[in-house]
Each structure stands twice: as structure tokens, then as C-alpha cells.
Write a protein that holds these residues in place. Structure first.
Motif, PDB file in Angstrom:
ATOM      1  N   PRO A 179     -23.678 -16.214 -28.135  1.00  0.00           N
ATOM      2  CA  PRO A 179     -22.952 -16.735 -27.001  1.00  0.00           C
ATOM      3  C   PRO A 179     -23.884 -17.168 -26.195  1.00  0.00           C
ATOM      4  CG  PRO A 179     -23.011 -13.857 -27.095  1.00  0.00           C
ATOM      5  CD  PRO A 179     -24.180 -14.469 -28.165  1.00  0.00           C
ATOM      6  N   MET A 180     -23.174 -18.407 -25.552  1.00  0.00           N
ATOM      7  CA  MET A 180     -24.093 -19.180 -24.540  1.00  0.00           C
ATOM      8  C   MET A 180     -23.400 -19.534 -23.244  1.00  0.00           C
ATOM      9  SD  MET A 180     -26.156 -21.815 -27.073  1.00  0.00           S
ATOM     10  CE  MET A 180     -26.920 -21.323 -28.250  1.00  0.00           C
ATOM     11  N   TYR A 181     -24.105 -19.767 -22.426  1.00  0.00           N
ATOM     12  CA  TYR A 181     -23.427 -20.064 -21.083  1.00  0.00           C
ATOM     13  C   TYR A 181     -24.498 -20.757 -20.240  1.00  0.00           C
ATOM     14  CZ  TYR A 181     -21.549 -19.889 -16.421  1.00  0.00           C
ATOM     15  OH  TYR A 181     -20.765 -20.001 -15.109  1.00  0.00           O
ATOM     16  N   ALA A 235     -17.520 -13.202 -24.784  1.00  0.00           N
ATOM     17  CA  ALA A 235     -17.824 -14.155 -25.859  1.00  0.00           C
ATOM     18  C   ALA A 235     -18.300 -13.590 -27.257  1.00  0.00           C
ATOM     19  CB  ALA A 235     -19.122 -15.021 -25.392  1.00  0.00           C
ATOM     20  N   GLY A 285     -17.541 -14.079 -19.754  1.00  0.00           N
ATOM     21  CA  GLY A 285     -18.559 -13.239 -20.006  1.00  0.00           C
ATOM     22  C   GLY A 285     -19.144 -12.998 -21.344  1.00  0.00           C
ATOM     23  N   ASP A 322     -28.824 -13.334 -28.355  1.00  0.00           N
ATOM     24  CA  ASP A 322     -28.789 -14.015 -27.171  1.00  0.00           C
ATOM     25  C   ASP A 322     -29.471 -15.361 -27.528  1.00  0.00           C
ATOM     26  OD1 ASP A 322     -27.870 -12.029 -25.998  1.00  0.00           O
ATOM     27  OD2 ASP A 322     -29.722 -11.512 -24.713  1.00  0.00           O
ATOM     28  N   LYS A 336     -35.130  -4.849 -13.141  1.00  0.00           N
ATOM     29  CA  LYS A 336     -34.260  -5.045 -14.399  1.00  0.00           C
ATOM     30  C   LYS A 336     -34.465  -3.560 -15.305  1.00  0.00           C
ATOM     31  CE  LYS A 336     -31.883  -7.660 -17.316  1.00  0.00           C
ATOM     32  NZ  LYS A 336     -30.675  -8.519 -17.216  1.00  0.00           N
ATOM     33  N   ARG A 363     -39.478  -7.241 -27.146  1.00  0.00           N
ATOM     34  CA  ARG A 363     -38.649  -8.501 -26.385  1.00  0.00           C
ATOM     35  C   ARG A 363     -39.569  -9.454 -25.763  1.00  0.00           C
ATOM     36  NH1 ARG A 363     -33.150  -9.096 -25.320  1.00  0.00           N
ATOM     37  NH2 ARG A 363     -32.727  -9.422 -22.884  1.00  0.00           N
ATOM     38  N   LYS A 407     -22.336  -9.763 -12.382  1.00  0.00           N
ATOM     39  CA  LYS A 407     -22.071  -9.430 -14.179  1.00  0.00           C
ATOM     40  C   LYS A 407     -22.632  -8.258 -14.488  1.00  0.00           C
ATOM     41  CE  LYS A 407     -20.965 -14.042 -15.452  1.00  0.00           C
ATOM     42  NZ  LYS A 407     -21.710 -15.401 -15.822  1.00  0.00           N
ATOM     43  N   ASP A 414     -31.304 -17.204 -25.567  1.00  0.00           N
ATOM     44  CA  ASP A 414     -32.699 -17.411 -25.152  1.00  0.00           C
ATOM     45  C   ASP A 414     -33.878 -16.830 -25.736  1.00  0.00           C
ATOM     46  OD1 ASP A 414     -32.425 -14.994 -24.617  1.00  0.00           O
ATOM     47  OD2 ASP A 414     -32.601 -14.565 -22.508  1.00  0.00           O
TER      48      ASP A 414
HETATM   49  N1  UDP Z   1     -23.861 -15.123 -21.588  1.00  0.00           N
HETATM   50  C1  UDP Z   1     -22.769 -15.711 -21.745  1.00  0.00           C
HETATM   51  N2  UDP Z   1     -21.778 -15.549 -20.821  1.00  0.00           N
HETATM   52  C2  UDP Z   1     -22.243 -15.210 -19.432  1.00  0.00           C
HETATM   53  C3  UDP Z   1     -23.606 -14.762 -19.195  1.00  0.00           C
HETATM   54  C4  UDP Z   1     -24.360 -14.817 -20.447  1.00  0.00           C
HETATM   55  O1  UDP Z   1     -22.301 -16.092 -22.947  1.00  0.00           O
HETATM   56  O2  UDP Z   1     -21.235 -15.191 -18.460  1.00  0.00           O
HETATM   57  C5  UDP Z   1     -25.073 -15.280 -22.779  1.00  0.00           C
HETATM   58  C6  UDP Z   1     -26.173 -16.027 -22.373  1.00  0.00           C
HETATM   59  O3  UDP Z   1     -26.019 -17.454 -22.632  1.00  0.00           O
HETATM   60  C7  UDP Z   1     -27.261 -15.460 -23.393  1.00  0.00           C
HETATM   61  C8  UDP Z   1     -26.884 -14.031 -23.421  1.00  0.00           C
HETATM   62  O4  UDP Z   1     -25.529 -14.099 -22.800  1.00  0.00           O
HETATM   63  O5  UDP Z   1     -27.151 -16.092 -24.790  1.00  0.00           O
HETATM   64  C9  UDP Z   1     -27.810 -13.122 -22.512  1.00  0.00           C
HETATM   65  O6  UDP Z   1     -27.779 -13.560 -21.285  1.00  0.00           O
HETATM   66  P1  UDP Z   1     -29.094 -13.618 -20.436  1.00  0.00           P
HETATM   67  O7  UDP Z   1     -30.301 -14.059 -21.331  1.00  0.00           O
HETATM   68  O8  UDP Z   1     -29.073 -14.550 -19.053  1.00  0.00           O
HETATM   69  O9  UDP Z   1     -29.212 -11.948 -19.889  1.00  0.00           O
HETATM   70  P2  UDP Z   1     -30.584 -11.325 -19.766  1.00  0.00           P
HETATM   71  O10 UDP Z   1     -31.196 -11.446 -20.993  1.00  0.00           O
HETATM   72  O11 UDP Z   1     -31.080 -11.901 -18.448  1.00  0.00           O
HETATM   73  O12 UDP Z   1     -29.928 -10.041 -19.470  1.00  0.00           O
END
Ligand code: UDP
Ligand code: MG
Length: 327
Positions: free
Chosen positions: A11-13, A78, A74, A95, A134, A199, A213, A97
Motif C-alpha cells: 500500500p502506498m500513499y 488498501a 486508508g 510497507d 509511538k 525494524r 489515522k 517505506d
Molecule cells: N499508507 C496508505 N494509506 C494511508 C496511510 C498509509 O496506504 O492512508 C501506507 C504507507 O504508504 C505505507 C504504509 O501504509 O506504505 C505504512 O505507513 P507509514 O509507514 O507512514 O506508517 P508508520 O510506519 O509510520 O506507522
């Protein structure tokens, strides 16, 4: 095209900053697995260059498949889209990232095959890369969820996991909306194993999970799996009942003893206390009613606007999303 062995759902946003690193690290790794695969990127309504960069990369990376949702729906929605569209025998969610090292995918796959299990969770053995708030909120979340779901939820297992086709089909057949994958999958109860990993920091860009969120995720997690808040409302209601009963008895005693003072303060107090309790109960009930309402509406949880599989020449590559989705 025959169905691939492995689908990697991402999923990518708004991930344009991370994409170049993503391609660079992901491709050689997946090519090196020696099995057929597809990388199914679900673009969750990104507003930046994510979509066009993906389609550009898909021109010479044929295993890259792009599915675009019409609007930001969200992370969990996704993933749902990815589960519906994936064709692989196995599915890995990861993810964008690169916080979850893609190198671990090979290990997840090997574990699934060796141990013959349907689910392999990637479990964070070290959270020091996450910020203190977090980590703390995450710890609270997992504690609560373990209690609510009443099953062993692998602690610190987020959405980096491998599942087999059996699990994909089971998840897809669930009628519910607003799935929280990290709870639904343990709850299904398929045989599982765990692979620990460390991680990393986000490779580029900033988190796409803002507080609202995260709050939504926690709320969905609780209301999807437990009537405990509803029971809390009942307890509050009972307490309110007892309090008002005591108040009534007190008022009666004072009246009977003949020295009834017009107790303005206590009246206002009682009215406000009981009012507050009632409002709280109504609010909690309302959450569940809202869930019932939503699922009775059977609204789609996501709408796919584009799938690169259905557009082999990427003819719509430069068109704005509105035009693409009109097809
Ligand atoms: N993501 C998404 N939709 C959203 C928010 C996040 O598809 O509305 C994706 C985002 O691109 C990433 C994954 O969900 O690939 C996890 O998000 P993020 O790394 O920002 O979250 P964290 O690791 O900070 O909890
Ligand atoms: Mg992240």
C-alpha cells in the motif's frame, strides 16, 4: 499469464520520495528469489507523483502491477484491495517505506514452506527505531488487543506478513468492512509461525499515519472485536441508576424530616452528572449502531480506479486520474 507464485502487496500513499530506493532494493531481491512473482502496489489515492512514477517503472519491470484507489481509503482498505486483486499462491504485505526489510521476504517464504504453515508473521524484535510516543502507544494497543481478541496476537507484528492462498480466500470471504488485518488474521486461526526482524528507520519521506489515522485504527480494532465498550456503557448506566436512586432516597428523607431546603446546587449537579453518563452511554451505543449501519449499507470499502494489468500498453499513463477512472 499464469498466476504467479508470490504476490507482494504494497500500500502506498504519497510515497514519491521513497520510490527510487524502493525499486532499487526490491527488484534485484525479488528477481533473485527464483520464483514467479508480482509486485502489486495499491496506490491509496496519492496526490503526488507516486502513480506516474510507478507506471513509468512498470514499463520495464513487468512484474510491477499498479492498482489505484479512487481516493485515500486508508492503509487497511488498501490492503483489502490488494487481497482481492492478488493472484499469487502466497501473499506478502509490506510497507512502502522499507521499514520492514524486504530481504526478510525470502525467509518468510522459506518458513511457510518448511513448516507448512499458512501464516508467517514478521515480528519486530527491536522497536528502537520508533519514537517514544509511538512505542508507548503501540505497547498499549497490543496489550489491549490481546485481551480483546482473546487470542495470541503476535506482539509487535504489524502488517509485514506472508499468507497462503487459503488465508487470502478466507479473508476475502469475510463480509465485514473496516477490517483490521493484524487482528483478523490471527483470529482466523490458521497454523502460523513467526520470523523476527529488526525494524529500520523509514527510508525517506515522513509517516503517513497521523494521529487521527492511528486513533481510527485503534477504534476500529476495539469495535470490530469486542462488545466491552458496550458493556462499559451498561455499567455506567447501572452506576447512574444507583446514584440517582440514592439521590431520590436522600431527597425523600430530607423532605420527610421536614427541613427540605431548595437544593439548587445539588439538583444541578445531579442533572449534569446523570446527563453526562447518559450521553457517554449513548455515544458508545452510537458507535456500534454506526458499525451496523455501515455494514447494512454494504458500501464498497474501496473503489479501484486503475489496474495496470488491464492496460498493458500503459496508454493512460499520462492521463489525469479522473479520466483514467472513468474507464
Ligand atoms: N499508507 C496508505 N494509506 C494511508 C496511510 C498509509 O496506504 O492512508 C501506507 C504507507 O504508504 C505505507 C504504509 O501504509 O506504505 C505504512 O505507513 P507509514 O509507514 O507512514 O506508517 P508508520 O510506519 O509510520 O506507522
Ligand atoms: Mg512506516
Amino acid at each position: 499469464m499464469p498466476d504467479p507464485e508470490l504476490s507482494v502487496v504494497v500500500p502506498m500513499y504519497d510515497e514519491e520520495e521513497v520510490l527510487p530506493i524502493f525499486f532499487e532494493r526490491m527488484r534485484p531481491l525479488l528477481d533473485g528469489l527464483g520464483i514467479s512473482y508480482e509486485v502489486l502496489v495499491v496506490d491509496d489515492g496519492s496526490r503526488d507523483a507516486t502513480a506516474s512514477m510507478l507506471l513509468e517503472a512498470a514499463v520495464d519491470w513487468h512484474q510491477l502491477r499498479v492498482v489505484r484507489l479512487l481516493r485515500n481509503s486508508g492503509h487497511q482498505a488498501a490492503q483489502s484491495a490488494g487481497f482481492r486483486r492478488a493472484r499469487g499462491k502466497y501473499l506478502v504485505t509490506i510497507d512502502a517505506d522499507l521499514q520492514d526489510p524486504p530481504e526478510v521476504i525470502a525467509e518468510l517464504l522459506a518458513t511457510a514452506r518448511d513448516k507448512d504453515v499458512d501464516v508467517v508473521y514478521g515480528v519486530r524484535s527491536d522497536r528502537s527505531s520508533d519514537s517514544w510516543p509511538k512505542r508507548t502507544t503501540a505497547r498499549m494497543y497490543y496489550r489491549l488487543m490481546c485481551r480483546l481478541v482473546g487470542k495470541d496476537i503476535p506482539f509487535d507484528a504489524a502488517d509485514f506478513r506472508l499468507v497462503s492462498r487459503r488465508v487470502i480466500d478466507a479473508v476475502n470471504s469475510l463480509p465485514e468492512d473496516g477490517r483490521v488485518f493484524r487482528l483478523v488474521i490471527p483470529w482466523l486461526g490458521f497454523p502460523s509461525a513467526e520470523v523476527p526482524y529488526v525494524r529500520a528507520e523509514r527510508a525517506a519521506g515522513v509517516t503517513k499515519y497521523n494521529w487521527s489515522k492511528m486513533f481510527r485504527l485503534a477504534f476500529d480494532s476495539v469495535t470490530a472485536f469486542s462488545a466491552a465498550p458496550l458493556r462499559l456503557a451498561t455499567w455506567f448506566g447501572l452506576l447512574g441508576g444507583v446514584l440517582s436512586g440514592m439521590f431520590a432516597v436522600g431527597a425523600l428523607v430530607i423532605k420527610l424530616s421536614g427541613n427540605s431546603v431548595p437544593g439548587w446546587t445539588s439538583t444541578v449537579l445531579a442533572v449534569s452528572v446523570i446527563g453526562a453518563i447518559q450521553l457517554l452511554c449513548l455515544g458508545l451505543l452510537g458507535e456500534y449502531v454506526a458499525r451496523l449501519f455501515q455494514s447494512s449499507q454494504r458500501r464498497p470499502q474501496f473503489l479501484v480506479g486503475y489496474d495496470s494489468l488491464e492496460d498493458p500498453g500503459h496508454e493512460t499513463i499520462d492521463k489525469p486520474l479522473d479520466e483514467v477512472s472513468a474507464r
